[in-house]
Design a protein around this motif. Sequence first.
Motif, PDB file in Angstrom:
ATOM      1  N   THR A 229       0.837  -1.207   0.000  1.00  0.00           N
ATOM      2  CA  THR A 229       0.000   0.000   0.000  1.00  0.00           C
ATOM      3  C   THR A 229       0.867   1.251   0.000  1.00  0.00           C
ATOM      4  O   THR A 229       0.540   2.242  -0.659  1.00  0.00           O
ATOM      5  CB  THR A 229      -0.966  -0.019   1.195  1.00  0.00           C
ATOM      6  OG1 THR A 229      -1.716  -1.230   1.155  1.00  0.00           O
ATOM      7  CG2 THR A 229      -1.915   1.168   1.160  1.00  0.00           C
ATOM      8  N   LYS A 230       1.990   1.203   0.697  1.00  0.00           N
ATOM      9  CA  LYS A 230       2.933   2.338   0.693  1.00  0.00           C
ATOM     10  C   LYS A 230       3.466   2.572  -0.714  1.00  0.00           C
ATOM     11  O   LYS A 230       3.597   3.716  -1.162  1.00  0.00           O
ATOM     12  CB  LYS A 230       4.076   2.060   1.678  1.00  0.00           C
ATOM     13  CG  LYS A 230       5.136   3.131   1.707  1.00  0.00           C
ATOM     14  CD  LYS A 230       4.634   4.406   2.364  1.00  0.00           C
ATOM     15  CE  LYS A 230       5.760   5.381   2.604  1.00  0.00           C
ATOM     16  NZ  LYS A 230       5.745   6.524   1.701  1.00  0.00           N
ATOM     17  N   LYS A 231       3.734   1.491  -1.451  1.00  0.00           N
ATOM     18  CA  LYS A 231       4.186   1.631  -2.842  1.00  0.00           C
ATOM     19  C   LYS A 231       3.109   2.293  -3.704  1.00  0.00           C
ATOM     20  O   LYS A 231       3.412   3.118  -4.560  1.00  0.00           O
ATOM     21  CB  LYS A 231       4.572   0.276  -3.425  1.00  0.00           C
ATOM     22  CG  LYS A 231       5.888  -0.248  -2.919  1.00  0.00           C
ATOM     23  CD  LYS A 231       6.230  -1.577  -3.570  1.00  0.00           C
ATOM     24  CE  LYS A 231       7.527  -2.128  -2.982  1.00  0.00           C
ATOM     25  NZ  LYS A 231       7.865  -3.434  -3.551  1.00  0.00           N
ATOM     26  N   LEU A 232       1.850   1.925  -3.462  1.00  0.00           N
ATOM     27  CA  LEU A 232       0.749   2.559  -4.202  1.00  0.00           C
ATOM     28  C   LEU A 232       0.655   4.039  -3.859  1.00  0.00           C
ATOM     29  O   LEU A 232       0.422   4.876  -4.741  1.00  0.00           O
ATOM     30  CB  LEU A 232      -0.572   1.855  -3.890  1.00  0.00           C
ATOM     31  CG  LEU A 232      -0.730   0.439  -4.452  1.00  0.00           C
ATOM     32  CD1 LEU A 232      -1.965  -0.235  -3.866  1.00  0.00           C
ATOM     33  CD2 LEU A 232      -0.801   0.472  -5.972  1.00  0.00           C
ATOM     34  N   ALA A 233       0.855   4.366  -2.589  1.00  0.00           N
ATOM     35  CA  ALA A 233       0.831   5.776  -2.170  1.00  0.00           C
ATOM     36  C   ALA A 233       1.979   6.541  -2.827  1.00  0.00           C
ATOM     37  O   ALA A 233       1.793   7.670  -3.300  1.00  0.00           O
ATOM     38  CB  ALA A 233       0.915   5.887  -0.647  1.00  0.00           C
ATOM     39  N   ASP A 234       3.157   5.938  -2.857  1.00  0.00           N
ATOM     40  CA  ASP A 234       4.313   6.580  -3.494  1.00  0.00           C
ATOM     41  C   ASP A 234       4.064   6.802  -4.987  1.00  0.00           C
ATOM     42  O   ASP A 234       4.398   7.859  -5.528  1.00  0.00           O
ATOM     43  CB  ASP A 234       5.574   5.741  -3.293  1.00  0.00           C
ATOM     44  CG  ASP A 234       6.041   5.714  -1.841  1.00  0.00           C
ATOM     45  OD1 ASP A 234       5.594   6.567  -1.038  1.00  0.00           O
ATOM     46  OD2 ASP A 234       6.857   4.816  -1.510  1.00  0.00           O
ATOM     47  N   ALA A 235       3.464   5.809  -5.644  1.00  0.00           N
ATOM     48  CA  ALA A 235       3.158   5.944  -7.075  1.00  0.00           C
ATOM     49  C   ALA A 235       2.132   7.050  -7.303  1.00  0.00           C
ATOM     50  O   ALA A 235       2.249   7.834  -8.250  1.00  0.00           O
ATOM     51  CB  ALA A 235       2.651   4.616  -7.636  1.00  0.00           C
ATOM     52  N   ALA A 236       1.122   7.119  -6.432  1.00  0.00           N
ATOM     53  CA  ALA A 236       0.108   8.181  -6.546  1.00  0.00           C
ATOM     54  C   ALA A 236       0.758   9.548  -6.331  1.00  0.00           C
ATOM     55  O   ALA A 236       0.441  10.510  -7.040  1.00  0.00           O
ATOM     56  CB  ALA A 236      -1.020   7.946  -5.533  1.00  0.00           C
ATOM     57  N   HIS A 237       1.675   9.624  -5.386  1.00  0.00           N
ATOM     58  CA  HIS A 237       2.374  10.895  -5.124  1.00  0.00           C
ATOM     59  C   HIS A 237       3.193  11.318  -6.341  1.00  0.00           C
ATOM     60  O   HIS A 237       3.166  12.487  -6.727  1.00  0.00           O
ATOM     61  CB  HIS A 237       3.267  10.747  -3.880  1.00  0.00           C
ATOM     62  CG  HIS A 237       3.946  12.006  -3.507  1.00  0.00           C
ATOM     63  ND1 HIS A 237       3.292  13.060  -2.909  1.00  0.00           N
ATOM     64  CD2 HIS A 237       5.235  12.416  -3.661  1.00  0.00           C
ATOM     65  CE1 HIS A 237       4.128  14.048  -2.698  1.00  0.00           C
ATOM     66  NE2 HIS A 237       5.319  13.690  -3.147  1.00  0.00           N
ATOM     67  N   LYS A 238       3.853  10.364  -6.948  1.00  0.00           N
ATOM     68  CA  LYS A 238       4.653  10.657  -8.140  1.00  0.00           C
ATOM     69  C   LYS A 238       3.761  11.150  -9.275  1.00  0.00           C
ATOM     70  O   LYS A 238       4.092  12.132  -9.960  1.00  0.00           O
ATOM     71  CB  LYS A 238       5.414   9.401  -8.566  1.00  0.00           C
ATOM     72  CG  LYS A 238       6.425   9.618  -9.670  1.00  0.00           C
ATOM     73  CD  LYS A 238       7.090   8.304 -10.025  1.00  0.00           C
ATOM     74  CE  LYS A 238       8.552   8.399  -9.670  1.00  0.00           C
ATOM     75  NZ  LYS A 238       9.291   7.189 -10.081  1.00  0.00           N
ATOM     76  N   LYS A 239       2.631  10.486  -9.491  1.00  0.00           N
ATOM     77  CA  LYS A 239       1.696  10.904 -10.540  1.00  0.00           C
ATOM     78  C   LYS A 239       1.114  12.277 -10.224  1.00  0.00           C
ATOM     79  O   LYS A 239       0.881  13.077 -11.125  1.00  0.00           O
ATOM     80  CB  LYS A 239       0.597   9.868 -10.736  1.00  0.00           C
ATOM     81  CG  LYS A 239       1.112   8.610 -11.382  1.00  0.00           C
ATOM     82  CD  LYS A 239       0.026   7.567 -11.532  1.00  0.00           C
ATOM     83  CE  LYS A 239       0.612   6.308 -12.135  1.00  0.00           C
ATOM     84  NZ  LYS A 239      -0.369   5.244 -12.297  1.00  0.00           N
ATOM     85  N   MET A 240       0.877  12.531  -8.945  1.00  0.00           N
ATOM     86  CA  MET A 240       0.352  13.825  -8.517  1.00  0.00           C
ATOM     87  C   MET A 240       1.331  14.943  -8.880  1.00  0.00           C
ATOM     88  O   MET A 240       0.938  16.007  -9.351  1.00  0.00           O
ATOM     89  CB  MET A 240       0.114  13.781  -7.003  1.00  0.00           C
ATOM     90  CG  MET A 240      -0.356  15.062  -6.385  1.00  0.00           C
ATOM     91  SD  MET A 240      -0.633  14.858  -4.616  1.00  0.00           S
ATOM     92  CE  MET A 240       1.024  14.859  -3.999  1.00  0.00           C
ATOM     93  N   LEU A 241       2.606  14.700  -8.708  1.00  0.00           N
ATOM     94  CA  LEU A 241       3.632  15.707  -9.006  1.00  0.00           C
ATOM     95  C   LEU A 241       3.808  15.927 -10.497  1.00  0.00           C
ATOM     96  O   LEU A 241       4.232  16.989 -10.919  1.00  0.00           O
ATOM     97  CB  LEU A 241       4.954  15.311  -8.371  1.00  0.00           C
ATOM     98  CG  LEU A 241       4.974  15.278  -6.841  1.00  0.00           C
ATOM     99  CD1 LEU A 241       6.312  14.783  -6.342  1.00  0.00           C
ATOM    100  CD2 LEU A 241       4.633  16.640  -6.267  1.00  0.00           C
ATOM    101  N   ASN A 242       3.479  14.916 -11.298  1.00  0.00           N
ATOM    102  CA  ASN A 242       3.642  15.015 -12.751  1.00  0.00           C
ATOM    103  C   ASN A 242       2.506  15.773 -13.427  1.00  0.00           C
ATOM    104  O   ASN A 242       2.572  16.035 -14.610  1.00  0.00           O
ATOM    105  CB  ASN A 242       3.783  13.632 -13.378  1.00  0.00           C
ATOM    106  CG  ASN A 242       5.115  12.991 -13.034  1.00  0.00           C
ATOM    107  OD1 ASN A 242       6.084  13.684 -12.750  1.00  0.00           O
ATOM    108  ND2 ASN A 242       5.162  11.677 -13.040  1.00  0.00           N
TER     109      ASN A 242
END
Length: 166
Positions: free
Chosen positions: A152-165
């Motif tokens: 779930t932390k990996k999913l959160a990190d991926a969402a954060h990365k997409k959010m920044l893009n």
Amino acid sequence: GDESTPAALCYELRGRLLRGNSKFDEAVKDFEKAFMLNELHLYLNLFEEVKAANPGSPGTGIALVSFARALFAAGQLPRADETVRIMRHALTVMEECLGPNHVDVANHALMPLAGLLGDGLGLWPEANDTYLKAVRVYSRTLGRDHETTRATKKLADAAHKKMLNF
């Protein structure tokens, strides 16, 4: 009882007429619409039965999430706001029944909501916040090193990365 809605029956009839006139591509679209409407109808019936049999139960929240997923699949973006509203209501129901830090709240409400917000709608800031809330629940209930917490932390990190893009 009859498990079809009047609208689904109309789409099915139209599909049969189109098929009879060798308009197969159009017929398939109408059959798919009929199927989705019938699926929505069944999910709504399931939700009503669970709600009536177990008022105030977490099963009501789980049934709401299933209904919201079917609604989104049937309508895609025109029903997005309604779907998110239903999923948030399901989250509230489950938190009231089980408490906000229960693993089933994360499994059956937070994770589906986060997936809808991110992958379904591209609302990455909201998805990230929801994934992080699930991470907190999993950390408290399962431990920081548990496989589910890490995934779930990996999913959160991926969402954060997409959010920044964006």
